[in-house]
Design a protein around this motif. Structure first.
Motif, short mmCIF file in Angstrom:
data_model
loop_
_atom_site.label_atom_id
_atom_site.label_comp_id
_atom_site.label_asym_id
_atom_site.label_seq_id
_atom_site.Cartn_x
_atom_site.Cartn_y
_atom_site.Cartn_z
N MET A 41 -72.28 24.82 24.97
CA MET A 41 -72.95 23.91 26.32
C MET A 41 -73.86 22.89 25.65
O MET A 41 -73.99 21.80 26.40
CB MET A 41 -73.07 24.83 27.42
CG MET A 41 -73.19 24.19 28.72
SD MET A 41 -72.02 23.22 29.22
CE MET A 41 -72.16 22.73 30.98
N ILE A 42 -74.85 23.81 24.87
CA ILE A 42 -75.95 23.04 24.51
C ILE A 42 -75.73 21.59 23.75
O ILE A 42 -76.20 20.57 23.96
CB ILE A 42 -76.84 23.56 23.82
CG1 ILE A 42 -77.50 24.77 24.43
CG2 ILE A 42 -78.11 22.84 22.78
CD1 ILE A 42 -78.57 24.38 25.26
N ILE A 88 -73.04 19.61 24.45
CA ILE A 88 -72.69 18.56 25.04
C ILE A 88 -73.56 17.84 25.82
O ILE A 88 -73.75 16.76 26.19
CB ILE A 88 -71.59 19.15 26.03
CG1 ILE A 88 -70.81 17.81 26.81
CG2 ILE A 88 -72.17 20.04 27.49
CD1 ILE A 88 -70.03 17.19 26.15
N VAL A 89 -75.08 18.77 26.08
CA VAL A 89 -75.98 18.24 26.53
C VAL A 89 -76.50 17.30 25.88
O VAL A 89 -76.95 16.02 26.03
CB VAL A 89 -76.94 19.26 27.27
CG1 VAL A 89 -78.49 18.62 27.67
CG2 VAL A 89 -76.34 20.21 28.11
N ALA A 95 -75.02 15.55 23.18
CA ALA A 95 -74.18 14.45 23.10
C ALA A 95 -74.50 13.76 24.31
O ALA A 95 -74.19 12.40 23.97
CB ALA A 95 -72.64 15.23 22.82
N SER A 96 -74.53 14.04 25.48
CA SER A 96 -74.60 13.32 26.47
C SER A 96 -75.94 12.42 26.33
O SER A 96 -75.78 11.29 26.84
CB SER A 96 -74.90 14.05 27.76
OG SER A 96 -73.53 14.95 28.13
N HIS A 97 -77.10 12.92 26.09
CA HIS A 97 -78.26 12.20 25.93
C HIS A 97 -77.94 11.25 24.85
O HIS A 97 -78.53 9.90 24.97
CB HIS A 97 -79.55 13.09 25.46
CG HIS A 97 -79.89 13.82 26.46
ND1 HIS A 97 -80.39 13.26 27.55
CD2 HIS A 97 -80.14 15.26 26.75
CE1 HIS A 97 -80.98 14.18 28.31
NE2 HIS A 97 -80.57 15.55 28.05
N LEU A 98 -77.17 11.50 23.77
CA LEU A 98 -77.13 10.62 22.56
C LEU A 98 -76.04 9.61 22.83
O LEU A 98 -76.48 8.27 22.81
CB LEU A 98 -76.26 11.20 21.47
CG LEU A 98 -76.33 10.45 20.13
CD1 LEU A 98 -77.46 10.05 19.47
CD2 LEU A 98 -75.32 11.36 19.35
N VAL A 99 -75.17 9.62 23.89
CA VAL A 99 -74.25 8.71 24.40
C VAL A 99 -75.04 7.79 25.29
O VAL A 99 -74.89 6.36 25.15
CB VAL A 99 -73.04 9.36 24.90
CG1 VAL A 99 -72.20 8.28 25.85
CG2 VAL A 99 -72.20 9.97 24.13
N VAL A 100 -75.77 8.31 26.19
CA VAL A 100 -76.67 7.41 27.21
C VAL A 100 -77.68 6.54 26.28
O VAL A 100 -77.60 5.25 26.64
CB VAL A 100 -77.52 8.36 28.12
CG1 VAL A 100 -78.52 7.41 28.85
CG2 VAL A 100 -76.60 9.26 29.07
N GLY A 101 -78.10 7.03 25.17
CA GLY A 101 -78.88 6.40 24.12
C GLY A 101 -77.87 5.20 23.61
O GLY A 101 -78.69 4.01 23.42
N LEU A 102 -76.85 5.58 23.11
CA LEU A 102 -76.05 4.41 22.54
C LEU A 102 -75.54 3.54 23.16
O LEU A 102 -75.51 2.27 22.83
CB LEU A 102 -74.85 5.14 21.86
CG LEU A 102 -75.19 6.03 20.46
CD1 LEU A 102 -73.95 6.85 20.13
CD2 LEU A 102 -75.56 5.21 19.33
N PHE A 103 -75.25 3.76 24.51
CA PHE A 103 -74.81 2.74 25.50
C PHE A 103 -76.25 1.79 25.92
O PHE A 103 -75.96 0.70 25.91
CB PHE A 103 -74.49 3.39 26.97
CG PHE A 103 -72.89 3.58 27.00
CD1 PHE A 103 -72.30 2.62 26.59
CD2 PHE A 103 -72.47 5.07 26.96
CE1 PHE A 103 -70.79 2.98 26.61
CE2 PHE A 103 -70.97 5.28 26.96
CZ PHE A 103 -70.15 4.37 26.75
N TRP A 151 -76.66 -0.47 23.17
CA TRP A 151 -75.43 -1.41 22.94
C TRP A 151 -75.87 -2.68 23.94
O TRP A 151 -75.88 -3.72 23.81
CB TRP A 151 -74.14 -0.72 23.32
CG TRP A 151 -73.01 -1.58 23.62
CD1 TRP A 151 -72.36 -2.01 22.54
CD2 TRP A 151 -72.49 -2.40 24.72
NE1 TRP A 151 -71.23 -2.84 22.86
CE2 TRP A 151 -71.20 -3.00 24.18
CE3 TRP A 151 -72.78 -2.08 26.02
CZ2 TRP A 151 -70.76 -3.55 25.13
CZ3 TRP A 151 -72.03 -2.90 27.11
CH2 TRP A 151 -70.91 -3.79 26.56
#
Lengths: 189, 100
Positions: free
Chosen positions: A1-2, A4-5, A7-15, A18
């Protein structure tokens, strides 16, 4: 679960990055380039208004058309596009800017100096816009530097130098602006 | 541009794929929000605030361009009636017809 948390921060940062690059930084680069060209164009206008050169003089109109074309199509001037034009485009050696250059060299010193300076400023702004702010250009320059350091001989038909890139851009801008002469509903900025 | 967006989406999909059937999006959302640290919140706020400020400044600049450009071109046309144009919009942005 950690995971995915994180990964979520990373994806928000990448977006966010972008969005920042393609909608903020990219637009800012284009506006900066256009601003520099508007500055050159205004200087030329003032020079003509002060009697330095006639408004219908081909040396003036060519340079004004050039700056207008580059301002208009600044959004198309990307490193990859210029690279493609240089490699695969029909790069004619006898272009309109060469005729302009020959004409300008026969002018009086004051006029020649002013026009050549304006042309140099346009070329410098174009080169800076295409090369200096493109991550892909940085990678290519690094590779070129690496190849140069290793003294590897690469047989490839490429441009001879920055001067050729400016020449290609100028010819493209003049051709594009003469192709599309439609005023429709747009203000004369 | 769109390739990079697809790449980021693919990364997110691959990182969540292994959890399929174990957790719902609500579980993940609650966990993410629950783990949110105050320092991270300030980082996000700082980033979003910076971008928002930049966008507002850009909007203001374009409004100023719109306000001044017409006057400038009209005055220049008095001096040079055949004055040529860059064909940008009145806000100084790319002509929509030139985007293609």
């Amino acid at each position: 679960m950690i995971t995915i948390v994180n990964a979520s921060h990373l994806v928000v940062g990448l977006f966010a990055l972008w969005f920042l690059y393609f909608f903020c930084w990219h637009e800012h680069r284009i506006d900066t380039y256009r601003q520099r060209l508007f500055g050159v164009r205004d200087d030329l206008f003032d020079f003509a208004a002060s009697g330095g050169i006639k408004f219908d003089d081909p040396a003036y109109t060519t340079l004004r058309d050039l700056s207008n074309g580059l301002i208009r199509f600044a959004h198309r001037l990307t490193f990859t596009r210029v690279w493609a034009i240089v490699l695969f485009g029909n790069f004619s050696r006898s272009n309109r800017m060469e005729a302009w250059m020959a004409d300008v060299k026969s002018r009086p010193e004051a006029v020649r100096g002013k026009l050549l300076k304006a042309h140099e400023q346009i070329a410098h702004a174009s080169l800076w816009h295409v090369v200096a702010w493109s991550p892909l250009a940085w990678i290519c320059l690094l590779v070129a530097l690496f190849v140069g350091l290793l003294k590897v001989r690469v047989r490839m038909k490429v441009v001879q130098g920055p001067r050729d890139i400016s020449a290609v851009l100028e010819q493209e801008a003049l051709e594009q602006s003469s192709l599309v002469e439609d005023d429709s509903c747009l203000a004369a900025v | 541009m769109w390739f990079s967006l697809v790449g980021i989406s693919a990364f997110f999909y691959l990182s969540t794929k292994s959890l399929a059937g174990h957790y719902t999006f609500a579980d993940i959302g609650i966990k993410v929000m629950g783990d949110f640290k105050i320092s991270e919140a300030f980082s996000y706020l700082f980033g979003a605030g910076g971008v928002g400020y930049g966008l507002r400044e850009r909007k203001l600049r374009r409004q100023t361009t719109e306000r001044l450009a017409h006057r400038n071109s009209t005055l220049e046309q008095l001096v040079d009636p055949n004055r040529s144009s860059s064909h940008l919009t009145s806000r100084g942005t790319t002509n929509p017809e030139d985007r293609t």
